[in-house]
Design an enzyme around this catalytic site. Structure first.
Site, mmCIF file in Angstrom:
data_model
loop_
_atom_site.group_PDB
_atom_site.id
_atom_site.type_symbol
_atom_site.label_atom_id
_atom_site.label_comp_id
_atom_site.label_asym_id
_atom_site.label_seq_id
_atom_site.Cartn_x
_atom_site.Cartn_y
_atom_site.Cartn_z
ATOM 1 N N LYS A 206 74.355 10.977 88.236
ATOM 2 C CA LYS A 206 73.217 12.166 88.499
ATOM 3 C C LYS A 206 72.918 13.233 89.851
ATOM 4 O O LYS A 206 72.561 12.068 90.713
ATOM 5 C CB LYS A 206 72.060 11.623 87.817
ATOM 6 N N ASP B 4 64.913 20.110 90.957
ATOM 7 C CA ASP B 4 64.280 19.470 89.536
ATOM 8 C C ASP B 4 63.565 20.195 88.897
ATOM 9 O O ASP B 4 62.030 19.322 89.251
ATOM 10 C CB ASP B 4 65.056 18.222 88.568
ATOM 11 N N LYS C 201 57.606 21.201 85.676
ATOM 12 C CA LYS C 201 56.755 20.469 86.791
ATOM 13 C C LYS C 201 55.125 20.623 87.366
ATOM 14 O O LYS C 201 55.437 21.888 87.679
ATOM 15 C CB LYS C 201 57.667 19.619 87.157
ATOM 16 N N ASP D 224 66.826 13.881 93.727
ATOM 17 C CA ASP D 224 67.126 14.647 91.655
ATOM 18 C C ASP D 224 68.564 14.267 91.761
ATOM 19 O O ASP D 224 69.117 13.801 90.862
ATOM 20 C CB ASP D 224 66.280 14.988 90.568
ATOM 21 N N ASP E 297 62.125 19.151 81.176
ATOM 22 C CA ASP E 297 62.079 17.806 82.099
ATOM 23 C C ASP E 297 62.910 16.446 82.332
ATOM 24 O O ASP E 297 62.898 15.337 83.059
ATOM 25 C CB ASP E 297 61.078 17.629 82.994
ATOM 26 N N GLU F 106 66.264 15.860 81.664
ATOM 27 C CA GLU F 106 67.316 16.838 82.260
ATOM 28 C C GLU F 106 68.550 15.939 82.487
ATOM 29 O O GLU F 106 69.804 16.265 82.458
ATOM 30 C CB GLU F 106 67.409 18.097 82.855
ATOM 31 N N ARG G 215 69.447 12.836 81.785
ATOM 32 C CA ARG G 215 70.554 12.476 80.775
ATOM 33 C C ARG G 215 71.067 12.721 80.078
ATOM 34 O O ARG G 215 72.377 12.556 79.399
ATOM 35 C CB ARG G 215 69.107 11.274 79.272
#
Length: 506
Positions: free
Chosen positions: A264, A269, A276, A287, A346, A348, A350
């Site tokens: 990933k 993010d 967020k 992230d 949020d 995202e 996956r």
């Protein structure tokens, strides 16, 4: 590997007291109320007795993060002796040696050369001490300006590790250097500010660094659309900096086992339109740690010449709130044609990982391992220092967990209960990408499992063994340094992946 901030690693069979250095680091434990040096310290009896008497006079406790400084120790060439506490607990001996070495090197920031004699013996323990010392000395000062440049303290210049025979020095040094430099690279990537590291620059950094032994390929947004990677495109469409997919291929001659990695790489993010809270965004440059781990692991595997074929997919995007940002209720078509209804922008990670898992499955490898800072739920379940392991194959889950713990990446398996899958059903698309709020780490893994393919055609073909490493907790340390872990990026996950590759290589 020519970073001037790196700590040079030297392994030797010399007696520690005789080596010229700025400092000597030894370890102690407390038994029956008395502090004693650990066995196999390599010092003569008079020197060891002097150190133990000094520790008693100073009231030293030999605690896990304790470092006691002594000067004028007889029988030691170094002018300073640092005694660190040897940590106890469930960690492997190699990991306890790493942590003690890290405490010692952190206490010696700015010193030129230190000898470490922590009771290690043999190449594996010597390599562990070397890793701990070099990683404990890590500093990230790339963006210090005129306000800090003059006061910046460098890390330890050279770590000289004893306890390895002359004929084992070369191999043990190569192992320590390869793994240490891989972890350091991850730390550098994750610590880099998001205005400097974004999908395109991340891809350029990786392709520019890796050796000729690793083949690289980069897909830009146009190619991602052509290849049907709707998950990566959907997450990245709200940013002015388009997504990328980087493929790394290491295929040494004679390799008979194929390991696929999926990382990933959300370079920042914001949460997308499901924004967020501000405080939660501060660390979201981290992230992309999963992609960094996969890239660095491939580099280490290639540097070590492990006879295992490795293909890595780095799924890179920036999750922002621009004019074209993905909305809750959107439906995207993933690589392979499966459709997904977006529920929470949020969640995202996956989505980009799903495309990577399909691409990895198309190669029908022997195993797939993905690495991701995927869920805050994993932190709630396991804390900030333990990565979660999930998957579709109990043997692979057990192997990854065991090897990770042995390598120093503390890991624990989590379940994927069968009742979770129905919570991903939706009348709108093939599935939605979130389920019930509870068991969030397992929900995310259950979604990912939908995109792991089979080895061969048809429903009777065996599913490819897959393990998912959720590193959301240990990837970034927001608190004080400990052991060999600094504040900031840690590089968690690299050693687990390299250890698995070594195991698969036989």
């Amino acid at each position: 590997m020519g970073d001037p901030r790196s700590t040079t690693i030297t392994l030797t069979d010399q007696a520690p007291g005789s080596i010229e250095a700025d400092a000597l680091v030894v370890a102690a434990t407390k038994n029956d109320g008395a502090v004693r040096l650990v066995a196999d310290h390599g010092l003569d009896a008079e020197t060891a007795g002097h150190v133990e008497e000094a520790l008693a006079a100073l009231g030293a406790e030999a605690g896990a993060e304790e470092a006691t400084r002594l000067v004028g120790v007889p029988g030691v060439s170094a002018g300073l002796v640092v005694v660190v506490g040897m940590p106890s607990g469930r960690a492997s001996r190699a990991e306890r040696l790493r942590r003690a070495a890290g405490v010692g090197s952190r206490a010696l920031a700015g010193r030129g050369r230190a000898v470490l004699a922590l009771g290690q013996s043999g190449p594996e323990e010597a390599a562990a001490v070397a890793q701990g010392a070099a990683l404990g000395a890590y500093t990230f000062v790339e963006y210090h300006g005129v306000g800090k440049a003059a006061s910046t303290r460098p890390g330890l210049g050279e770590a000289v590790v004893t306890g390895v025979s002359a004929d084992e020095v070369e191999a043990a040094t190569a192992d320590a250097v390869a793994v240490t430099e891989a972890v350091r690279w991850v730390r550098d990537l994750v610590n880099t500010p998001p205005n400097q590291l974004y999908p395109e620059s991340f891809a350029e950094t990786v392709t520019g660094r890796l050796s000729d032994a690793v083949e690289t390929e980069v897909w830009d947004p146009a190619r991602l659309e052509q290849e049907g990677c709707g998950g990566i495109l959907g997450v990245g469409q709200g940013s002015g900096r388009g997504p990328r997919l980087v493929t790394l291929r290491y295929a040494p001659e004679g390799a008979t086992t194929h390991l696929a990695l999926v990382g990933k790489g959300i370079t920042f993010d914001s949460g997308g339109l499901c924004l967020k809270p501000g405080a939660s965004m501060v660390t979201m440059k981290m992230d992309m740690a999963g992609a960094a781990v996969c890239a660095a692991a491939v580099e280490a595997i290639a540097a070590l010449g492990l006879p295992v074929r490795v293909t890595a997919y780095l799924c890179l995007a920036e999750n922002m709130t621009g004019d074209l940002a993905q909305r809750p209720g959107d439906v995207v078509t993933m690589r392979g044609g499966r459709t997904v209804e977006i529920i929470n922008t949020d969640a995202e990670g996956r989505l980009v990982m799903a495309d990577g898992l399909v691409l990895a499955s198309e190669q029908e490898p022997d195993a797939i391992v993905d690495v991701a800072t995927l869920t805050g739920a994993c932190i709630i379940a396991l804390g900030e220092r333990t990565l979660g392991v999930m998957g579709n194959d109990e043997e692979l889950i057990a192997k990854v967990t065991r090897l990770a713990n042995e390598a120093g990446d503390t890991a624990w398996p989590l379940p994927m209960p069968e009742e979770i899958r129905p919570t991903l059903d939706t009348p709108v698309a093939d599935l939605k990408h979130t389920g019930e709020r509870s068991a969030g780490a397992s929900v995310a893994a259950t979604f990912l499992q939908e995109f792991v393919g089979r080895r061969g055609e048809g429903d009777d073909a065996p599913v490819i063994p897959w393990a998912h490493l959720d590193i959301a907790g240990p990837a970034f340390n927001e608190k004080t340094p400990w052991g060999y872990q600094p504040k900031g990026a840690t590089g968690a996950g690299v050693r687990a992946v390299v250890a698995l590759a070594r195991d698969l290589a036989g």
